[in-house]
Each structure stands twice: as C-alpha cells, then as structure tokens.
Scaffold this motif. Structure first.
Motif, PDB file in Angstrom:
ATOM      1  N   VAL B  49     -57.047  27.627 -59.795  1.00 23.08           N
ATOM      2  CA  VAL B  49     -56.960  29.072 -60.028  1.00 23.08           C
ATOM      3  C   VAL B  49     -56.378  29.806 -58.816  1.00 23.08           C
ATOM      4  O   VAL B  49     -55.591  30.742 -58.982  1.00 23.08           O
ATOM      5  CB  VAL B  49     -58.349  29.669 -60.390  1.00 23.08           C
ATOM      6  CG1 VAL B  49     -58.811  29.169 -61.746  1.00 23.08           C
ATOM      7  CG2 VAL B  49     -59.392  29.362 -59.330  1.00 23.08           C
ATOM      8  N   ASP B  50     -56.747  29.384 -57.592  1.00 25.63           N
ATOM      9  CA  ASP B  50     -56.315  30.109 -56.398  1.00 25.63           C
ATOM     10  C   ASP B  50     -54.814  29.976 -56.162  1.00 25.63           C
ATOM     11  O   ASP B  50     -54.129  30.957 -55.872  1.00 25.63           O
ATOM     12  CB  ASP B  50     -57.084  29.597 -55.169  1.00 25.63           C
ATOM     13  CG  ASP B  50     -58.589  29.679 -55.376  1.00 25.63           C
ATOM     14  OD1 ASP B  50     -59.117  30.799 -55.387  1.00 25.63           O
ATOM     15  OD2 ASP B  50     -59.218  28.623 -55.557  1.00 25.63           O
ATOM     16  N   GLU B  51     -54.297  28.742 -56.314  1.00 25.62           N
ATOM     17  CA  GLU B  51     -52.856  28.532 -56.111  1.00 25.62           C
ATOM     18  C   GLU B  51     -52.057  29.220 -57.213  1.00 25.62           C
ATOM     19  O   GLU B  51     -51.009  29.819 -56.958  1.00 25.62           O
ATOM     20  CB  GLU B  51     -52.528  27.029 -56.120  1.00 25.62           C
ATOM     21  CG  GLU B  51     -53.154  26.222 -54.989  1.00 25.62           C
ATOM     22  CD  GLU B  51     -54.601  25.855 -55.270  1.00 25.62           C
ATOM     23  OE1 GLU B  51     -55.064  26.046 -56.407  1.00 25.62           O
ATOM     24  OE2 GLU B  51     -55.269  25.376 -54.328  1.00 25.62           O
ATOM     25  N   ALA B  52     -52.542  29.132 -58.450  1.00 26.46           N
ATOM     26  CA  ALA B  52     -51.792  29.693 -59.577  1.00 26.46           C
ATOM     27  C   ALA B  52     -51.663  31.204 -59.455  1.00 26.46           C
ATOM     28  O   ALA B  52     -50.594  31.765 -59.698  1.00 26.46           O
ATOM     29  CB  ALA B  52     -52.470  29.316 -60.903  1.00 26.46           C
ATOM     30  N   ILE B  53     -52.737  31.877 -59.048  1.00 32.26           N
ATOM     31  CA  ILE B  53     -52.666  33.345 -58.963  1.00 32.26           C
ATOM     32  C   ILE B  53     -51.753  33.776 -57.820  1.00 32.26           C
ATOM     33  O   ILE B  53     -51.031  34.775 -57.924  1.00 32.26           O
ATOM     34  CB  ILE B  53     -54.086  33.971 -58.832  1.00 32.26           C
ATOM     35  CG1 ILE B  53     -54.042  35.479 -59.073  1.00 32.26           C
ATOM     36  CG2 ILE B  53     -54.711  33.722 -57.488  1.00 32.26           C
ATOM     37  CD1 ILE B  53     -54.255  35.915 -60.460  1.00 32.26           C
ATOM     38  N   SER B  92     -57.430  27.879 -67.651  1.00 33.43           N
ATOM     39  CA  SER B  92     -56.330  27.929 -68.629  1.00 33.43           C
ATOM     40  C   SER B  92     -55.574  29.242 -68.534  1.00 33.43           C
ATOM     41  O   SER B  92     -54.342  29.276 -68.629  1.00 33.43           O
ATOM     42  CB  SER B  92     -56.861  27.728 -70.047  1.00 33.43           C
ATOM     43  OG  SER B  92     -57.819  28.702 -70.379  1.00 33.43           O
ATOM     44  N   GLU B  93     -56.300  30.342 -68.315  1.00 30.74           N
ATOM     45  CA  GLU B  93     -55.627  31.645 -68.200  1.00 30.74           C
ATOM     46  C   GLU B  93     -54.747  31.716 -66.961  1.00 30.74           C
ATOM     47  O   GLU B  93     -53.678  32.334 -66.987  1.00 30.74           O
ATOM     48  CB  GLU B  93     -56.664  32.755 -68.130  1.00 30.74           C
ATOM     49  CG  GLU B  93     -57.291  33.090 -69.455  1.00 30.74           C
ATOM     50  CD  GLU B  93     -58.255  34.234 -69.290  1.00 30.74           C
ATOM     51  OE1 GLU B  93     -57.879  35.382 -69.554  1.00 30.74           O
ATOM     52  OE2 GLU B  93     -59.400  33.967 -68.862  1.00 30.74           O
ATOM     53  N   TYR B  94     -55.186  31.127 -65.867  1.00 31.00           N
ATOM     54  CA  TYR B  94     -54.425  31.193 -64.615  1.00 31.00           C
ATOM     55  C   TYR B  94     -53.143  30.367 -64.724  1.00 31.00           C
ATOM     56  O   TYR B  94     -52.082  30.788 -64.276  1.00 31.00           O
ATOM     57  CB  TYR B  94     -55.289  30.733 -63.434  1.00 31.00           C
ATOM     58  CG  TYR B  94     -56.396  31.714 -63.108  1.00 31.00           C
ATOM     59  CD1 TYR B  94     -56.244  32.658 -62.090  1.00 31.00           C
ATOM     60  CD2 TYR B  94     -57.575  31.731 -63.839  1.00 31.00           C
ATOM     61  CE1 TYR B  94     -57.236  33.580 -61.814  1.00 31.00           C
ATOM     62  CE2 TYR B  94     -58.578  32.648 -63.579  1.00 31.00           C
ATOM     63  CZ  TYR B  94     -58.412  33.568 -62.558  1.00 31.00           C
ATOM     64  OH  TYR B  94     -59.405  34.493 -62.294  1.00 31.00           O
ATOM     65  N   LEU B  95     -53.263  29.179 -65.328  1.00 25.73           N
ATOM     66  CA  LEU B  95     -52.065  28.340 -65.494  1.00 25.73           C
ATOM     67  C   LEU B  95     -51.084  28.998 -66.471  1.00 25.73           C
ATOM     68  O   LEU B  95     -49.877  29.028 -66.218  1.00 25.73           O
ATOM     69  CB  LEU B  95     -52.462  26.939 -65.981  1.00 25.73           C
ATOM     70  CG  LEU B  95     -53.328  26.106 -65.027  1.00 25.73           C
ATOM     71  CD1 LEU B  95     -53.632  24.746 -65.638  1.00 25.73           C
ATOM     72  CD2 LEU B  95     -52.656  25.934 -63.666  1.00 25.73           C
ATOM     73  N   SER B  96     -51.607  29.538 -67.574  1.00 20.73           N
ATOM     74  CA  SER B  96     -50.733  30.228 -68.530  1.00 20.73           C
ATOM     75  C   SER B  96     -50.079  31.438 -67.892  1.00 20.73           C
ATOM     76  O   SER B  96     -48.908  31.729 -68.139  1.00 20.73           O
ATOM     77  CB  SER B  96     -51.528  30.710 -69.749  1.00 20.73           C
ATOM     78  OG  SER B  96     -52.026  29.633 -70.465  1.00 20.73           O
ATOM     79  N   HIS B  97     -50.847  32.146 -67.091  1.00 18.65           N
ATOM     80  CA  HIS B  97     -50.328  33.346 -66.416  1.00 18.65           C
ATOM     81  C   HIS B  97     -49.131  32.994 -65.531  1.00 18.65           C
ATOM     82  O   HIS B  97     -48.124  33.706 -65.528  1.00 18.65           O
ATOM     83  CB  HIS B  97     -51.456  33.975 -65.598  1.00 18.65           C
ATOM     84  CG  HIS B  97     -51.063  35.178 -64.822  1.00 18.65           C
ATOM     85  ND1 HIS B  97     -50.628  36.351 -65.427  1.00 18.65           N
ATOM     86  CD2 HIS B  97     -51.018  35.415 -63.491  1.00 18.65           C
ATOM     87  CE1 HIS B  97     -50.351  37.247 -64.481  1.00 18.65           C
ATOM     88  NE2 HIS B  97     -50.572  36.695 -63.306  1.00 18.65           N
ATOM     89  N   LEU B  98     -49.236  31.886 -64.807  1.00 15.81           N
ATOM     90  CA  LEU B  98     -48.117  31.444 -63.970  1.00 15.81           C
ATOM     91  C   LEU B  98     -46.904  31.085 -64.830  1.00 15.81           C
ATOM     92  O   LEU B  98     -45.772  31.497 -64.537  1.00 15.81           O
ATOM     93  CB  LEU B  98     -48.552  30.252 -63.107  1.00 15.81           C
ATOM     94  CG  LEU B  98     -47.480  29.570 -62.259  1.00 15.81           C
ATOM     95  CD1 LEU B  98     -46.755  30.586 -61.367  1.00 15.81           C
ATOM     96  CD2 LEU B  98     -48.094  28.460 -61.400  1.00 15.81           C
TER      97      LEU B  98
END
Lengths: 304, 246
Positions: B49-53, B92-98
């Motif tokens: 989550v941290d890297e993706a955001i 899942s939301e963080y990866l999709s967001h990226l």
C-alpha cells in the motif's frame, strides 16, 4: 411499455449459481446470453492438466434489463475452478466491456473468483490487465461499471484489482475482497502473520463489513438476490466517470486511510478509531444494526 | 544489465532520478532534448500500500502538470506484498489506484512505456508493467504469475510434471518467452545495443488500441482471446440493434 417484473423468490446470493443470480437480478425473462454453453467454447488448456472443462468456462455474459433499462451483465461461477480467470473466461468479460463502451450501456460484474486460473496463468493475468483497461476506457466515456461481491469464492487476486476499477461496489457480509488469500499469506509469511484457519480473522480482515466500513465498498446489502437487485438499480443512477478529479480524490482518500489506520494491528482497532461503540460485537450485528453502527464509516463517493 | 547500466544507456543526455529502497522517480532527457518522466518499483521488492500510493501520487502530479511528456515505468519487483497489514488496509484499492493513474495518464496524452528489467509477479505486475500502454522487456526479465514451486502446491502436481507440461504450452509457466508469446510484452530489447534509440522507436509508434490479444494470437501463445472478445462485441451490438428496432 413492457411490465417490469423481478423474480421475488428469496434467494441466497452466496448459495446461488451464476445463472440463478442473473435470473434473480434482472427483470424477469429479459436476459439473453452471448456465447452460451450450447456453443461449447471451453478452455483449450485444462485438458493439458487432465481437468474437466465447463461449456461456459465458468462465466455467463449477456444483456438484460434492470428496472426497464438495458444493461450488460457478467456473472462468474465460483463453483467451477473457483471462478478463476482463464483465457476464454477473461476474454468474454473483455469483450463485454468493450461492447459497453461502443454501445454506451452500463455493466454489472457479478464477481465470484479466486483470481487468475493457474493452469492458464499467463493468459489469465493478461486478461485481468485487458479487462482493467477496458473498464477504465468505458468509464471515461461515462459508462457505469458496477461490481457485486457476495459469492462463495469471494473476490480475490486479479478479480480484486478489477473490482478496484469499478465505479461502484456492492457487497454483502459474505463477500470477501482481498488480493492475497488467507492461505497465500500464511504460506508466504507464516502462521504468526496470518492463521488461515481462523475464520473470524479472515472475515474481519477481508469480509464485507470491514470493506464497507473503510470505504472499500459503497453499499452493504443482505445476502439476498433482491437486495443486490435494489442496490444495483440505485448504483446505475450514479455516474461512472473516471477523470483527474476522481483519481485525485481517490489519492487523498487512500492516503487518509493510511494516516488514520496505518498502525492498526487488527480490524477491531480500525473500527474503534471509526468511533464504533463496541467494536468486538460488530461481526454479530444484523444488517440494520450494523448499518446504524457504521454511520461514521469512511466513504468513497466521487473518489473511486 | 544493472539498473545503473540501463539508465546510462537509456539517458546519455542526462537524468535526475531519486531512488529509495523500493522505488525510483524523477526526470530524464531524451535524445531529441525533450523530457521524459521516470518512475518505478525496483530492487526486486514487493509492492504494498505504501509504495503504490507514493507512485500513484507521482503519476497524478505528472498528469496535473499538463506537460504531456512520456512516462517510463521501470519494473523489477516481487509480487504484491503479502501481509495482514496490507490486506487489512485494502491493498486491492491501492494497486488498482496505481493502475488507474497510469491509464489516466495515457488517456490524458502521456505515452506510457513499461520496461521490465527484472522480476515481477501477480498484483505488482498488473498494477505497474501491465498498466502501461506499451510493455517492453530486457533479456533476463522474469515475469510470473506464480513461481513453479507455489504452482505445484496449488495444482497438486510435481514440479517435474509442471516443467514437462510447460514444454508443450506457453500458457501457464513463468518466464519472459511465454509472456512474449502470449502478447503481454511488445518487444524484447537488444541489450548489446544502446537503449536510447530503442526507446525512441517505441515512442514513435502510433497510439492505438490494446493490441495484446491480437499479438497473442499472431504469436500463437494465446489463440482464442481476441476471437472470443470480438464475438462478444458483435453479439452485444446485434442485441442492441434488435432492441433499438424491435
């Protein structure tokens, strides 16, 4: 003007098959399937593993009406290969989403999946990427793509990433939404990190109530086909756009979540931070009481 | 090639990049003098989550700058981070967001090119490399959905049996050749030649539709996907037409 009629028989979404879910969701008799099982478009890869095929490859796609409005629908069958994405399975959904874009029709995706089908992993993985791209291209044209999560297999792996591209998500308590499944985390990180046999832990970490509370899903419904139908009708009244403003709002929303809950060791701590009076009682609450307790939950309006 | 060698060969005209333990971000100069944004997940680390955001925030800033410069996404990662914390927070939301941020950048006029130069797997691969408009790779890249030992556990087949089956089909086993045959990777670059002109060639390709299933059919690694998707589109159009005129 034709009469809009729904099937009114009580049906557990969790227990139902993909075809039963579609029948209960759309206006009675309005569904027509594309590439149905009579065409026997089976996976060309499962026989390599001596595994049985299914004539629809575990997904039903087609067109129906919801409260009189035409809508494109895909429903995964969690009882075949865990609803996993293979080449044919994935391509049916890709085609449906590209059609939605071209025809300007909204889409409902009834998720029931463990993710990518390992026996055709490369084709499944690429299907996920193609589907996510097709969802965003449709949404950029103003199409609603609504995900419904409450099936036996949950919504895991690549399925959860597709769910993350949807404009709106409807979930039941039984719905689980997560990238890595409990067994995968335990296998990779050890039982101290995650005990996959601790069902209460699985539900409160990945289940519908927690996902609704942190804003990962927008609508929480009973495990009833009619409840999913009513929520889907409402969801299609929203707009599905996906532009810079929406993603900027999502960035702020997800950053806020890390700030607020990033140190939490367990879902119960998150629920406490959300101001829920007796957080340990939350898993047992019936829907009405749960929704009242969830009043101060995080939301994702215009930020998904 | 090491990351430093790759960057030197890609951007002999200059670059200003900052790396952390898991990510890289900055800008470089193309041979024609125009700028290119560079970001990525590096050193074989998992994507959580941290890297993706962080990466998504950088992409959104680039889009908001309005410069419409190309974006190169460098990828040498593990899979998504498999942890209780990441899933508790809604990975899942963080990866999709990226992935969405990269798709948005492309739609807003930025060319997006993924360069797979190491490993990548599962959710991390989908959220980065596979969200680029064009994905290229260097020899030695190792894309995977799941490694063979894990696959053996899940499928209850021995690794030897899986290896034998992998000889017969590119559809499931990890590896660069299989991902190329399936249409996921547009081209594998020549690492013995300078990379800057090879990047320039990719940037000169016309913008277009998602061509991966067509490539998979042409290369024989994914024969059915394009045909099935096209048939669904035609059937939906016919159903739509009947409803309009019925």
């Amino acid at each position: 003007m034709s009469q809009v009629a729904a099937n009114t028989v009580s049906l557990s979404w969790y227990e139902a098959s993909a075809r039963q879910r579609i029948d209960a969701l759309v206006d009675a008799g309005s569904f027509s399937e594309f590439i149905g099982p009579e065409l026997r478009e089976i996976s060309p890869h499962l026989s390599i593993f001596d595994l049985p095929e299914q004539f629809d490859d575990g997904i039903v796609v087609g067109r129906g009406r919801l409260d009189g409005t035409p809508v494109l629908i895909a429903a995964q069958e969690g009882r075949f290969m865990g609803g996993a994405f293979g080449e044919v399975h994935g391509a049916k959904l890709t085609g449906l989403l590209r059609a939605a874009h071209a025809l300007k029709e909204d889409v409902l995706i009834l998720f029931d999946t463990g993710g990518v089908r390992l026996q055709e992993a490369n084709a499944g993985e690429l299907a996920i990427a193609e589907i996510m791209r097709a969802v965003i291209e449709a949404r950029r044209a103003g199409i609603n793509v609504v995900g419904l999560i409450g099936g036996r297999a949950g919504c895991y792996g690549g399925g959860s990433l597709i769910a993350g591209t949807c404009s709106r998500l409807i979930i039941s308590e039984q719905g689980r939404l997560s990238v890595s499944g409990p067994e995968v985390i335990e296998t990779n990180r050890g039982i101290e990190e995650f005990d996959s046999r601790d069902r209460a832990l699985v539900w409160r970490t990945m289940g519908g109530k927690h996902r609704y509370l942190i804003g990962a899903a927008d609508v929480f419904v009973d495990d009833e086909a009619l409840a999913f139908r009513r929520a889907a009708i409402d969801a299609l009244k929203m707009h599905g756009r996906c532009d810079v403003a929406v993603l900027e709002a999502e960035q702020a929303r997800l950053a806020r979540r890390l700030q607020r809950f990033g140190e939490a060791e367990d879902a119960v701590e998150i629920w406490q931070t959300l101001g829920i009076g007796s957080p340990t009682d939350l898993p047992a609450l019936p829907t009405g009481a749960f929704l009242r307790a969830a009043n101060d939950r995080e939301t994702a309006d215009d930020a998904r | 090639m090491t990351l430093d060698e790759i960057l030197a060969s890609l951007f002999p005209n200059g670059r200003k990049l900052e790396t952390t333990d898991t990510t890289i971000a900055g800008q470089a100069i193309l041979p024609d003098g125009r700028p290119i944004h560079v970001l990525g997940v590096i050193k074989g680390q998992p994507l959580g989550v941290d890297e993706a955001i962080t990466l998504a925030g950088r992409v959104i800033e680039i889009v908001k700058s309005g410069d419409r410069a190309p974006i190169l996404i460098l990828v040498d990662s593990a899979s998504q981070r498999m942890s209780k914390r990441d899933e508790l927070l809604g990975l899942s939301e963080y990866l999709s967001h990226l992935a969405k941020a990269l798709l948005l950048a492309e739609a807003e006029g930025h060319r997006t090119i993924g360069l797979l130069y190491g490993g990548s797997a599962a959710g991390a691969f989908i959220a980065t490399a596979l969200a680029a408009a064009t994905l290229v790779a260097l020899p030695g890249a190792q894309p995977a959905v799941m490694d063979l030992p894990s696959m053996a556990r899940v499928t209850k087949l021995s690794i030897d049996v899986l290896k034998a089956k992998a000889e017969a089909t590119p559809v499931f086993a990890p590896g660069l050749d299989n991902m190329v045959l399936s249409g996921g990777i547009h081209v594998v670059w020549d690492e013995t030649a300078p990379l800057a002109p090879q990047l320039a060639a990719v940037l000169q390709r016309p913008r277009g539709q998602d061509e991966r299933s067509r490539l998979g059919a042409e290369r024989g690694g994914r024969r059915k996907a394009a045909e099935i998707a096209d048939r669904v589109i035609a059937l939906a159009a016919a159903a739509h037409g009947r409803a309009q005129h019925g």
